[in-house]
Scaffold this active site. Structure first.
Site, mmCIF file in Angstrom:
data_model
loop_
_atom_site.group_PDB
_atom_site.id
_atom_site.type_symbol
_atom_site.label_atom_id
_atom_site.label_comp_id
_atom_site.label_asym_id
_atom_site.label_seq_id
_atom_site.Cartn_x
_atom_site.Cartn_y
_atom_site.Cartn_z
ATOM 1 N N LYS A 199 15.623 12.565 15.441
ATOM 2 C CA LYS A 199 14.674 11.452 15.476
ATOM 3 C C LYS A 199 14.661 10.893 16.893
ATOM 4 O O LYS A 199 15.694 10.486 17.426
ATOM 5 C CB LYS A 199 15.096 10.376 14.484
ATOM 6 N N LYS A 252 11.273 14.139 13.838
ATOM 7 C CA LYS A 252 10.382 12.988 13.846
ATOM 8 C C LYS A 252 10.249 12.457 15.265
ATOM 9 O O LYS A 252 11.272 12.277 15.926
ATOM 10 C CB LYS A 252 10.970 11.910 12.935
#
Ligand code: PBG
Length: 326
Positions: A199, A252
């Protein structure tokens, strides 16, 4: 003309579907749902057209709307009634996510994933307990190890409420291992973990922070989320989560990080998820509103590209819109 190779032979209407390499299905998609304990009616999220925060007692109805489009899975985010330094409403038995998940799993057949993080629940908006002095000192950050226990407690409380999968998103080192151990100890050894494994500290989360009210009150997340410049580091991050027992590996954001999605796909045999985040959604809407892009076409093309890069599942605000047209 003697042209032995003519790729366009395989582009006529009859044959195109036969040679298509990538297909999107409604069952690939996970729709984010925002449940707001402070709302008594639905509140539109301005920067994410078509999305709303719904009161707890409308969570079931909201998830039914998702199911009607053919999408089978949701990820639930909560906006609590109050915040404190530790984010204690994140693991409260009567917390916003716990209440919503109990109702949704009782009354619908949706597959329910929960986001496990503290940033919506802490008054400072960071994804864990902050170190003493962090408010004044930009070099300080979240106390990694003290946060682990709170994340584990939160994940267990979600599983107790009926969550079928938990998705830790705080980028706390060791979070997957801590959550796995806590789930196993409390009888949830069959509950899978989808780790937000790679992320990034991305500016594409802007609209989400409006939606879930989790913007940091001071500082930023660069000490715990990944540097957008780093691709190889993502492989190390993902390998750690695999070693700690992650079942699904998420990258992400999605579109600006398709190289990372493809590398995770090649290097690991776990299911790969990609989160097509709020900013990726908002920018297409903004351009479409100006008449510069065809929204339906770019939405479908985006999701297809994420799948082509190697994602098996996609978390996306376009889930309902695209599923309806499949
Ligand atoms: C919680 C969380 C965030 C998102 C998903 N889980 C916010 C953040 O990390 O700042 C972002 C989702 C999106 O932008 O759509 N930590």
């Amino acid at each position: 003309m003697d042209l032995p190779r003519r790729p366009r032979r395989l582009r006529s209407d009859g044959v195109r579907p036969l040679v298509r390499e990538t297909k999107l299905h409604a069952s690939d998609l996970i729709a984010p749902v925002f449940v707001d304990a402070t709302a008594d009616e639905r509140v539109p999220i301005e920067s994410m057209p078509g999305h709303e925060r719904v009161p707890v007692d409308e969570a079931v109805e909201r998830v039914r709307e998702v199911r009607e489009t053919g999408v089978e899975a949701v990820i639930v985010f909560g906006i609590p009634e109050s915040k404190d330094a530790e984010g204690s409403r994140a693991w409260a038995t009567d917390g916003v996510v716990q209440r919503a998940v109990r109702a949704v799993t009782d009354e619908t057949d949706a597959y329910v994933v929960t986001d496990v993080c503290l940033c919506e629940y802490t008054e400072h908006g960071h994804c864990g307990i902050v170190e003493d002095g962090a408010r004044e000192d930009p070099h300080m950050t979240v106390d990694n190890d003290r946060t682990l226990e709170l994340l584990a407690e939160t994940a267990v409380s979600h599983a107790e409420a009926g969550a079928e999968m938990v998705a830790p998103s705080s980028m706390t080192d060791g979070m997957v291992g801590a959550i796995r151990a806590a789930l196993d100890e409390r009888g949830f050894e069959s509950t899978p973990i989808m780790s937000y494994a790679a992320k990034y500290e991305s500016a594409f989360y802007g609209p989400f922070r409006d939606a879930a009210d989790g913007a940091p009150a001071f500082g930023d997340r660069r000490h715990y989320q990944m540097d957008p410049a780093n691709g190889r580091e993502a492989m190390r991050e993902v390998a750690l989560d695999v070693a700690e027992g992650a079942d699904v590996l998420m990258v992400k954001p999605a579109l600006p990080y398709l190289d990372v999605v493809a590398n995770v796909r090649d290097s690991f045999d776990h299911p790969v998820a990609a989160y097509n985040v709020s900013g990726e959604y908002a920018m297409l809407h903004a351009a479409a509103e100006k008449g510069w892009l065809d929204l339906q076409a770019v939405a479908s093309e985006s999701l297809l590209s994420i799948k082509r890069a190697g994602a098996d599942l996609i978390l996306t605000y376009f889930a309902e819109n695209v599923a309806e047209r499949l």
